[in-house]
Design a protein around this motif. Structure first.
Motif, mmCIF file in Angstrom:
data_model
loop_
_atom_site.group_PDB
_atom_site.id
_atom_site.type_symbol
_atom_site.label_atom_id
_atom_site.label_comp_id
_atom_site.label_asym_id
_atom_site.label_seq_id
_atom_site.Cartn_x
_atom_site.Cartn_y
_atom_site.Cartn_z
ATOM 1 N N LEU A 89 48.771 48.288 21.866
ATOM 2 C CA LEU A 89 48.346 48.414 23.251
ATOM 3 C C LEU A 89 49.531 48.094 24.141
ATOM 4 C CD1 LEU A 89 45.088 47.597 24.911
ATOM 5 C CD2 LEU A 89 47.155 46.728 25.980
ATOM 6 N N ILE A 90 49.852 49.011 25.030
ATOM 7 C CA ILE A 90 50.950 48.814 25.979
ATOM 8 C C ILE A 90 50.332 48.436 27.317
ATOM 9 C CG2 ILE A 90 52.960 49.856 27.097
ATOM 10 C CD1 ILE A 90 53.167 49.724 24.020
ATOM 11 N N HIS A 91 50.760 47.315 27.849
ATOM 12 C CA HIS A 91 50.253 46.758 29.115
ATOM 13 C C HIS A 91 51.416 46.781 30.098
ATOM 14 C CE1 HIS A 91 47.886 44.046 31.661
ATOM 15 N NE2 HIS A 91 48.883 43.168 31.662
ATOM 16 N N HIS A 92 51.375 47.703 31.064
ATOM 17 C CA HIS A 92 52.480 47.844 32.012
ATOM 18 C C HIS A 92 51.972 47.481 33.400
ATOM 19 C CE1 HIS A 92 56.517 50.156 32.320
ATOM 20 N NE2 HIS A 92 56.531 49.029 32.975
ATOM 21 N N VAL A 93 52.626 46.493 34.009
ATOM 22 C CA VAL A 93 52.204 45.950 35.297
ATOM 23 C C VAL A 93 53.309 46.170 36.321
ATOM 24 C CG1 VAL A 93 51.332 43.898 36.481
ATOM 25 C CG2 VAL A 93 50.983 44.146 34.006
ATOM 26 N N PHE A 94 52.925 46.687 37.487
ATOM 27 C CA PHE A 94 53.879 46.910 38.573
ATOM 28 C C PHE A 94 53.500 46.005 39.742
ATOM 29 C CE2 PHE A 94 53.932 50.574 35.910
ATOM 30 C CZ PHE A 94 55.258 50.933 35.865
ATOM 31 N N PHE A 95 54.502 45.261 40.250
ATOM 32 C CA PHE A 95 54.294 44.321 41.345
ATOM 33 C C PHE A 95 55.014 44.800 42.596
ATOM 34 C CE2 PHE A 95 54.155 41.888 37.416
ATOM 35 C CZ PHE A 95 53.058 41.064 37.582
ATOM 36 N N TRP A 96 54.335 44.746 43.727
ATOM 37 C CA TRP A 96 54.934 44.982 45.029
ATOM 38 C C TRP A 96 54.947 43.637 45.738
ATOM 39 C CZ3 TRP A 96 52.437 48.660 42.358
ATOM 40 C CH2 TRP A 96 52.944 49.958 42.392
ATOM 41 N N LEU A 97 56.142 43.094 45.944
ATOM 42 C CA LEU A 97 56.265 41.792 46.599
ATOM 43 C C LEU A 97 55.947 41.906 48.085
ATOM 44 C CD1 LEU A 97 59.543 40.459 44.945
ATOM 45 C CD2 LEU A 97 57.197 39.709 44.499
ATOM 46 N N ASP B 265 43.150 41.260 25.057
ATOM 47 C CA ASP B 265 42.017 40.526 25.634
ATOM 48 C C ASP B 265 42.285 39.026 25.596
ATOM 49 O OD1 ASP B 265 40.696 42.949 26.054
ATOM 50 O OD2 ASP B 265 39.404 42.725 24.284
ATOM 51 N N SER B 266 42.838 38.563 24.493
ATOM 52 C CA SER B 266 43.183 37.147 24.344
ATOM 53 C C SER B 266 44.239 36.728 25.364
ATOM 54 C CB SER B 266 43.673 36.895 22.918
ATOM 55 O OG SER B 266 44.157 35.584 22.776
ATOM 56 N N TYR B 267 45.224 37.594 25.575
ATOM 57 C CA TYR B 267 46.286 37.352 26.562
ATOM 58 C C TYR B 267 45.699 37.150 27.958
ATOM 59 C CZ TYR B 267 49.742 39.160 29.969
ATOM 60 O OH TYR B 267 50.544 39.373 31.062
ATOM 61 N N GLN B 268 44.699 37.942 28.310
ATOM 62 C CA GLN B 268 44.116 37.878 29.652
ATOM 63 C C GLN B 268 43.523 36.507 29.972
ATOM 64 O OE1 GLN B 268 44.361 39.994 32.159
ATOM 65 N NE2 GLN B 268 45.528 41.420 30.915
ATOM 66 N N ILE B 269 43.031 35.805 28.957
ATOM 67 C CA ILE B 269 42.423 34.492 29.191
ATOM 68 C C ILE B 269 43.295 33.341 28.683
ATOM 69 C CG2 ILE B 269 40.060 35.384 29.264
ATOM 70 C CD1 ILE B 269 39.756 34.424 26.324
ATOM 71 N N ASP B 270 44.490 33.670 28.217
ATOM 72 C CA ASP B 270 45.416 32.636 27.750
ATOM 73 C C ASP B 270 45.800 31.745 28.928
ATOM 74 O OD1 ASP B 270 48.241 31.509 27.202
ATOM 75 O OD2 ASP B 270 47.605 32.275 25.250
ATOM 76 N N PRO B 271 45.836 30.431 28.752
ATOM 77 C CA PRO B 271 46.200 29.521 29.839
ATOM 78 C C PRO B 271 47.558 29.830 30.483
ATOM 79 C CG PRO B 271 45.323 28.281 27.987
ATOM 80 C CD PRO B 271 45.450 29.706 27.536
ATOM 81 N N ILE B 272 48.499 30.344 29.702
ATOM 82 C CA ILE B 272 49.817 30.693 30.256
ATOM 83 C C ILE B 272 49.672 31.843 31.251
ATOM 84 C CG2 ILE B 272 52.127 31.590 29.713
ATOM 85 C CD1 ILE B 272 51.833 30.158 26.952
ATOM 86 N N HIS B 273 48.870 32.843 30.909
ATOM 87 C CA HIS B 273 48.651 33.983 31.813
ATOM 88 C C HIS B 273 47.878 33.542 33.049
ATOM 89 C CE1 HIS B 273 46.507 37.676 33.191
ATOM 90 N NE2 HIS B 273 47.751 38.125 33.140
ATOM 91 N N LEU B 274 46.851 32.738 32.865
ATOM 92 C CA LEU B 274 46.054 32.268 34.002
ATOM 93 C C LEU B 274 46.909 31.441 34.967
ATOM 94 C CD1 LEU B 274 42.756 31.334 32.131
ATOM 95 C CD2 LEU B 274 43.256 33.425 33.441
ATOM 96 N N LYS B 275 47.785 30.613 34.408
ATOM 97 C CA LYS B 275 48.690 29.807 35.232
ATOM 98 C C LYS B 275 49.656 30.709 35.995
ATOM 99 C CE LYS B 275 52.167 26.168 34.960
ATOM 100 N NZ LYS B 275 52.966 25.304 34.094
ATOM 101 N N PHE B 276 50.160 31.752 35.324
ATOM 102 C CA PHE B 276 51.064 32.698 35.971
ATOM 103 C C PHE B 276 50.411 33.296 37.225
ATOM 104 C CE2 PHE B 276 51.802 37.235 36.593
ATOM 105 C CZ PHE B 276 53.121 37.219 37.007
ATOM 106 N N VAL B 277 49.194 33.776 37.080
ATOM 107 C CA VAL B 277 48.496 34.400 38.218
ATOM 108 C C VAL B 277 48.272 33.369 39.319
ATOM 109 C CG1 VAL B 277 46.365 35.522 38.975
ATOM 110 C CG2 VAL B 277 47.411 36.168 36.782
ATOM 111 N N GLU B 278 47.759 32.216 38.940
ATOM 112 C CA GLU B 278 47.451 31.179 39.931
ATOM 113 C C GLU B 278 48.684 30.750 40.734
ATOM 114 O OE1 GLU B 278 46.159 26.489 39.930
ATOM 115 O OE2 GLU B 278 45.393 27.762 38.310
ATOM 116 N N GLU B 279 49.807 30.576 40.071
ATOM 117 C CA GLU B 279 51.000 30.033 40.729
ATOM 118 C C GLU B 279 51.861 31.091 41.419
ATOM 119 O OE1 GLU B 279 53.130 27.690 37.874
ATOM 120 O OE2 GLU B 279 51.597 26.109 37.880
#
Length: 139
Positions: A38-46, A107-121
């Motif tokens: 599974l390839i997960h590609h994310v694009f961010f606009w600052l 799916d596991s990545y989406q709820i991983d504490p490291i990922h959740l912290k990334f989004v929150e911070e």
């Protein structure tokens, strides 16, 4: 002592050569299969695309995401200076690509504490995020 130095020198040369061997033959695209990946590609606009401090913070945070155990391969990038064409979007600030062995790993990545912290911070840094997920499906 001379024999030991000679042995260590040969050992080092052998290790270096062994590391190069996998790269000696160039693979073509038909030989590299990402079956079931599974390839997960994310694009961010600052919010502030010219703010180098914010860009650096986002990149450092994205680098921390590589600590998620289910990520097999990752890439952080910026818009390339490729030709302007109707089908090419250079408007994003930063891209992030992660490859997983399976949907379950993503799916596991989406709820991983490291990922959740990334989004929150870091969510205060961007005003838009677009995600493209793809998986190999044999037709």
């Amino acid at each position: 002592m001379k024999n030991r130095r000679s042995f260590l020198k040969k050992l080092g040369t052998g290790i270096a050569a062994a590391g190069i061997i996998p790269f000696a033959k160039q693979a073509n695209a038909g030989e590299v299969k990402l079956k079931d990946a599974l390839i997960h590609h994310v694009f961010f606009w600052l919010k502030e695309p010219e703010n180098e401090t914010h860009k650096k913070q986002l990149v450092e945070a994205l680098n921390q995401l590589t600590n998620v155990k289910t990520i097999k391969l990752s890439h952080i990038g910026f818009p390339a200076s490729t030709e302007d064409r109707d089908v090419v979007d250079h408007s994003y600030s930063v891209s992030y690509m992660a490859m997983f062995d399976s949907q379950a790993d993503q799916d596991s990545y989406q709820i991983d504490p490291i990922h959740l912290k990334f989004v929150e911070e870091n969510q205060h840094l961007w005003n838009k995020v677009v995600v493209y997920d793809s998986i190999d499906q044999a037709l």
